[in-house]
Design a protein around this motif. Structure first.
Motif, PDB file in Angstrom:
ATOM      1  N   THR A 164     -14.362  17.182  22.192  1.00 25.44           N
ATOM      2  CA  THR A 164     -13.612  16.061  22.743  1.00 25.44           C
ATOM      3  C   THR A 164     -12.630  16.543  23.795  1.00 25.44           C
ATOM      4  O   THR A 164     -11.848  17.466  23.534  1.00 25.44           O
ATOM      5  N   VAL A 165     -12.668  15.926  24.982  1.00 21.77           N
ATOM      6  CA  VAL A 165     -11.699  16.250  26.037  1.00 21.77           C
ATOM      7  C   VAL A 165     -10.371  15.577  25.700  1.00 21.77           C
ATOM      8  O   VAL A 165     -10.300  14.369  25.479  1.00 21.77           O
ATOM      9  N   LEU A 166      -9.298  16.373  25.647  1.00 22.50           N
ATOM     10  CA  LEU A 166      -7.984  15.857  25.276  1.00 22.50           C
ATOM     11  C   LEU A 166      -7.073  15.636  26.474  1.00 22.50           C
ATOM     12  O   LEU A 166      -6.148  14.830  26.402  1.00 22.50           O
ATOM     13  N   GLY A 167      -7.292  16.346  27.568  1.00 28.58           N
ATOM     14  CA  GLY A 167      -6.435  16.180  28.744  1.00 28.58           C
ATOM     15  C   GLY A 167      -6.634  17.307  29.731  1.00 28.58           C
ATOM     16  O   GLY A 167      -7.250  18.333  29.425  1.00 28.58           O
ATOM     17  N   SER A 168      -6.118  17.100  30.953  1.00 29.70           N
ATOM     18  CA  SER A 168      -6.256  18.089  32.029  1.00 29.70           C
ATOM     19  C   SER A 168      -4.945  18.225  32.772  1.00 29.70           C
ATOM     20  O   SER A 168      -4.089  17.318  32.751  1.00 29.70           O
ATOM     21  N   THR A 169      -4.783  19.359  33.460  1.00 28.29           N
ATOM     22  CA  THR A 169      -3.606  19.600  34.285  1.00 28.29           C
ATOM     23  C   THR A 169      -3.948  20.650  35.319  1.00 28.29           C
ATOM     24  O   THR A 169      -4.982  21.328  35.222  1.00 28.29           O
ATOM     25  N   VAL A 170      -3.077  20.805  36.326  1.00 34.16           N
ATOM     26  CA  VAL A 170      -3.270  21.814  37.370  1.00 34.16           C
ATOM     27  C   VAL A 170      -2.381  23.015  37.057  1.00 34.16           C
ATOM     28  O   VAL A 170      -1.219  22.863  36.676  1.00 34.16           O
ATOM     29  N   VAL A 171      -2.930  24.218  37.220  1.00 37.61           N
ATOM     30  CA  VAL A 171      -2.167  25.440  36.979  1.00 37.61           C
ATOM     31  C   VAL A 171      -1.093  25.578  38.056  1.00 37.61           C
ATOM     32  O   VAL A 171      -1.370  25.444  39.253  1.00 37.61           O
ATOM     33  N   LEU A 172       0.135  25.844  37.636  1.00 38.20           N
ATOM     34  CA  LEU A 172       1.265  25.961  38.554  1.00 38.20           C
ATOM     35  C   LEU A 172       1.273  27.315  39.263  1.00 38.20           C
ATOM     36  O   LEU A 172       0.520  28.221  38.907  1.00 38.20           O
ATOM     37  N   ASP A 173       2.152  27.447  40.261  1.00 40.66           N
ATOM     38  CA  ASP A 173       2.222  28.683  41.047  1.00 40.66           C
ATOM     39  C   ASP A 173       2.611  29.887  40.196  1.00 40.66           C
ATOM     40  O   ASP A 173       2.284  31.027  40.544  1.00 40.66           O
ATOM     41  N   SER A 178       0.261  23.435  30.992  1.00 39.69           N
ATOM     42  CA  SER A 178       0.484  22.843  29.670  1.00 39.69           C
ATOM     43  C   SER A 178      -0.062  21.422  29.662  1.00 39.69           C
ATOM     44  O   SER A 178       0.006  20.710  30.672  1.00 39.69           O
ATOM     45  N   VAL A 179      -0.600  21.026  28.517  1.00 41.92           N
ATOM     46  CA  VAL A 179      -1.179  19.694  28.318  1.00 41.92           C
ATOM     47  C   VAL A 179      -0.654  19.155  26.992  1.00 41.92           C
ATOM     48  O   VAL A 179      -0.783  19.814  25.954  1.00 41.92           O
ATOM     49  N   THR A 180      -0.053  17.960  27.022  1.00 43.02           N
ATOM     50  CA  THR A 180       0.370  17.296  25.792  1.00 43.02           C
ATOM     51  C   THR A 180      -0.798  16.484  25.254  1.00 43.02           C
ATOM     52  O   THR A 180      -1.382  15.668  25.973  1.00 43.02           O
ATOM     53  N   VAL A 181      -1.165  16.744  23.995  1.00 42.74           N
ATOM     54  CA  VAL A 181      -2.337  16.092  23.405  1.00 42.74           C
ATOM     55  C   VAL A 181      -1.910  15.251  22.214  1.00 42.74           C
ATOM     56  O   VAL A 181      -0.930  15.561  21.529  1.00 42.74           O
ATOM     57  N   GLU A 182      -2.638  14.150  21.994  1.00 44.81           N
ATOM     58  CA  GLU A 182      -2.428  13.292  20.836  1.00 44.81           C
ATOM     59  C   GLU A 182      -3.687  13.318  19.980  1.00 44.81           C
ATOM     60  O   GLU A 182      -4.799  13.170  20.498  1.00 44.81           O
ATOM     61  N   LEU A 183      -3.513  13.519  18.685  1.00 44.98           N
ATOM     62  CA  LEU A 183      -4.627  13.740  17.773  1.00 44.98           C
ATOM     63  C   LEU A 183      -4.584  12.706  16.658  1.00 44.98           C
ATOM     64  O   LEU A 183      -3.728  12.774  15.782  1.00 44.98           O
ATOM     65  N   ASP A 184      -5.485  11.745  16.717  1.00 44.89           N
ATOM     66  CA  ASP A 184      -5.575  10.725  15.675  1.00 44.89           C
ATOM     67  C   ASP A 184      -6.780  11.057  14.801  1.00 44.89           C
ATOM     68  O   ASP A 184      -7.824  10.401  14.850  1.00 44.89           O
ATOM     69  N   LEU A 185      -6.634  12.117  14.014  1.00 47.56           N
ATOM     70  CA  LEU A 185      -7.729  12.636  13.211  1.00 47.56           C
ATOM     71  C   LEU A 185      -7.233  12.973  11.816  1.00 47.56           C
ATOM     72  O   LEU A 185      -6.036  13.197  11.612  1.00 47.56           O
TER      73      LEU A 185
END
Length: 279
Positions: A164-173, A178-185
């Motif tokens: 399951t894809v939880l989120g994406s972000t761009v790598v900083l310089d 970091s990606v904040t994820v929510e888990l309803d499991l």
């Protein structure tokens, strides 16, 4: 077969002898001994390699190998020495994309022809996950972070029954992401992996980071739904061992029971009066 011939043109013919009688001589054949093209063994055709990687191959011991990249006027690699066992290798750093390379060797001052063109892909290196730590207990919301190559897009995936894809972000310089994820499991053992993407090319999955998900929900059994109660309100329920709180559903700053010790069940009285009406 003929071996150890000098690099030059040769003219040969053949004659056979049967029962002491010699045949006529065959037609004359002319050939030239040349330096054969080197071989590229790494990468293989259509293989994926990271931006910084080692190219390898086979060639004539003692020769020098040049590697060419399609679209460039000068060799990508020049004068790579071939070892006594006929191997050559060299490290390159290239941008992400589809690449075509070929090689040529020079032996005793004589150049070979080019090797057949080889197509392969340069892809991002897999990012690394720093947090959460291995087997760390996490809650319904967690921050997954790590390091990568600035500008790459990192996608975090959860390993469960399905990926399951939880989120994406761009790598900083500074190479962090970091990606904040929510888990309803349901609570239990899970794993995170991260993938880096750039210009339509994806990295391999990062090594799995195992975590323990504690998203179990306690219950409020007293007061029962819809029941009329008076202040001070008494609460009872079930949960896992630990410490819990009772708070307003619309404002978690409104805490009614601040610290309820949970064994298998829990109970506690509200520390302040609840407002009249539905709560």
């Amino acid at each position: 077969g003929l071996t150890a011939l000098e690099f030059r043109e040769y003219t040969i013919d053949a004659q056979q002898t049967l029962n002491g009688r010699e045949s006529l001589r065959s037609e004359v054949r002319t050939f030239e001994v040349v330096v054969v093209p080197p071989a590229i063994t790494v990468p293989e055709a259509d293989q994926n390699l990271p931006r910084t990687s080692t190219l390898e191959g086979r060639a004539t011991p003692g020769a020098l190998v040049d590697v060419w990249l399609e679209g460039e006027a000068e060799p990508l690699l020049r004068n790579i020495a071939v070892s006594i066992n006929g191997r050559w290798s060299a490290e390159v750093t290239l941008p992400v994309g589809r690449k075509t390379i070929w090689a040529r060797q020079t032996f005793e001052g004589r150049p070979s022809k080019d090797s057949p063109p080889l197509n392969y892909n340069v892809v991002p290196a897999a990012p690394s996950i720093e947090t959460p730590a291995t087997d760390e207990h996490i809650g319904r919301e967690a921050v997954v972070s790590g390091f990568g190559v600035p500008g790459d897009t990192v996608t975090v995936k959860l390993i469960a029954e399905a990926l399951t894809v939880l989120g994406s972000t761009v790598v900083l310089d500074d190479r962090t992401w970091s990606v904040t994820v929510e888990l309803d499991l349901p609570g239990g053992s899970y794993g995170f992996v991260a993938v880096a993407s750039c210009d339509g090319f994806d990295s391999l999955d990062s090594p799995e980071r195992p975590v323990v998900l504690g998203t179990y929900r306690p219950t409020i059994d007293v007061p029962a739904p819809g029941r009329w109660v008076q202040n001070p309100v008494h609460f009872e329920g079930q949960g896992r061992p630990g410490v819990g709180q009772v708070m307003s559903w619309f404002n978690p700053e409104h805490v009614w029971v601040p610290d309820a010790t949970v064994e298998t069940g829990w109970q506690g009285g509200a520390i302040k009066a609840l407002p009249p009406g539905g709560n």
